[in-house]
Design a protein around this motif. Sequence first.
Motif, PDB file in Angstrom:
ATOM      1  N   LEU A   1       1.532   4.266  -1.877  1.00  0.00           N
ATOM      2  CA  LEU A   1       0.807   4.989  -2.914  1.00  0.00           C
ATOM      3  C   LEU A   1       1.734   5.573  -3.980  1.00  0.00           C
TER       4      LEU A   1
ATOM      5  N   GLU B   1       0.823  -1.213   0.000  1.00  0.00           N
ATOM      6  CA  GLU B   1       0.000   0.000   0.000  1.00  0.00           C
ATOM      7  C   GLU B   1       0.855   1.260   0.000  1.00  0.00           C
TER       8      GLU B   1
ATOM      9  N   ARG C   1      -9.060  10.666  -5.142  1.00  0.00           N
ATOM     10  CA  ARG C   1      -9.359  10.338  -3.745  1.00  0.00           C
ATOM     11  C   ARG C   1      -9.691   8.865  -3.567  1.00  0.00           C
ATOM     12  N   HIS C   2      -9.881   8.132  -4.679  1.00  0.00           N
ATOM     13  CA  HIS C   2     -10.183   6.694  -4.592  1.00  0.00           C
ATOM     14  C   HIS C   2      -8.922   5.848  -4.474  1.00  0.00           C
TER      15      HIS C   2
ATOM     16  N   ARG D   1      -8.444  -0.390  -3.912  1.00  0.00           N
ATOM     17  CA  ARG D   1      -7.728  -0.128  -5.161  1.00  0.00           C
ATOM     18  C   ARG D   1      -6.348  -0.787  -5.156  1.00  0.00           C
ATOM     19  N   PHE D   2      -5.721  -0.915  -3.999  1.00  0.00           N
ATOM     20  CA  PHE D   2      -4.427  -1.596  -3.926  1.00  0.00           C
ATOM     21  C   PHE D   2      -4.593  -3.081  -4.242  1.00  0.00           C
TER      22      PHE D   2
ATOM     23  N   HIS E   1      -6.923   4.338  -2.556  1.00  0.00           N
ATOM     24  CA  HIS E   1      -6.633   3.742  -1.251  1.00  0.00           C
ATOM     25  C   HIS E   1      -7.455   2.458  -1.117  1.00  0.00           C
ATOM     26  N   GLY E   2      -7.194   1.719  -0.060  1.00  0.00           N
ATOM     27  CA  GLY E   2      -7.997   0.549   0.261  1.00  0.00           C
ATOM     28  C   GLY E   2      -8.040  -0.495  -0.837  1.00  0.00           C
TER      29      GLY E   2
ATOM     30  N   MET F   1      -5.847   5.886  -9.019  1.00  0.00           N
ATOM     31  CA  MET F   1      -4.854   6.009  -7.963  1.00  0.00           C
ATOM     32  C   MET F   1      -4.375   7.445  -7.768  1.00  0.00           C
TER      33      MET F   1
END
Length: 211
Positions: A104, A102, A173-174, A179-180, A176-177, A170
């Motif tokens: 980013l 995670e 604001r999406h 999406r990883f 995270h969580g 990525m």
Amino acid sequence: MTLGSHSSSNMLPHRVVLNARQMPGYAYGPRSPIWWGTVGFAAAEGMGFALAVGMYFYLVFINGNWPLSAPPPDLLWSSIFTTLLLISIWPNQRAKRDGEREGLARTRRNLVLMSLIGVALLGIRVFEFGTLHVRWDQNAYGSVVWLLLGLHTLHLLTDLGDTIVLTVLMFTRHGHGKRFSDVGDNAFYWYFVVASWLPIYVVIYWFPRWW
């Protein structure tokens, strides 16, 4: 009144064993249902490739002269494509690893790199179609070669589209969580794109030379 008292006497006290409220709603690898869906998807598509290759060799079997009325395809663009595809395994693995951690910033970088590689591969594929020395409607040989190359191009285009969409997400604001976890699933499918191409490359470009 008697019934109510009887019910109350039978009720046991509740004790909280584990608070799952803070646990993530996503997972990585085989622990994720989406991963298994990707495995099934790849298995079904792999069978499609196997049927197309079987069709190719059936035509070889019933025709003594192969390829039909055409020289073997050129090796330049297909070899460049294959080399770049194999090189892409490294940034794809880094994208998977950094996604599971995670991280980013690194995940964004890896996804941008994979998107650029995908675009480059698609451009090379356009030149590759021009070196087959046979039209798709010229004969059975041309039809099956264009079918094999077209099927793999469709999978390349599908994964590229997914990678670009995921890259854009990525940077919003999406990013995270879950999406990883999607990054890992996307990387897994890319391995299928690479693995499925290698036997097709041998069949289309090298088998006619050996035959």
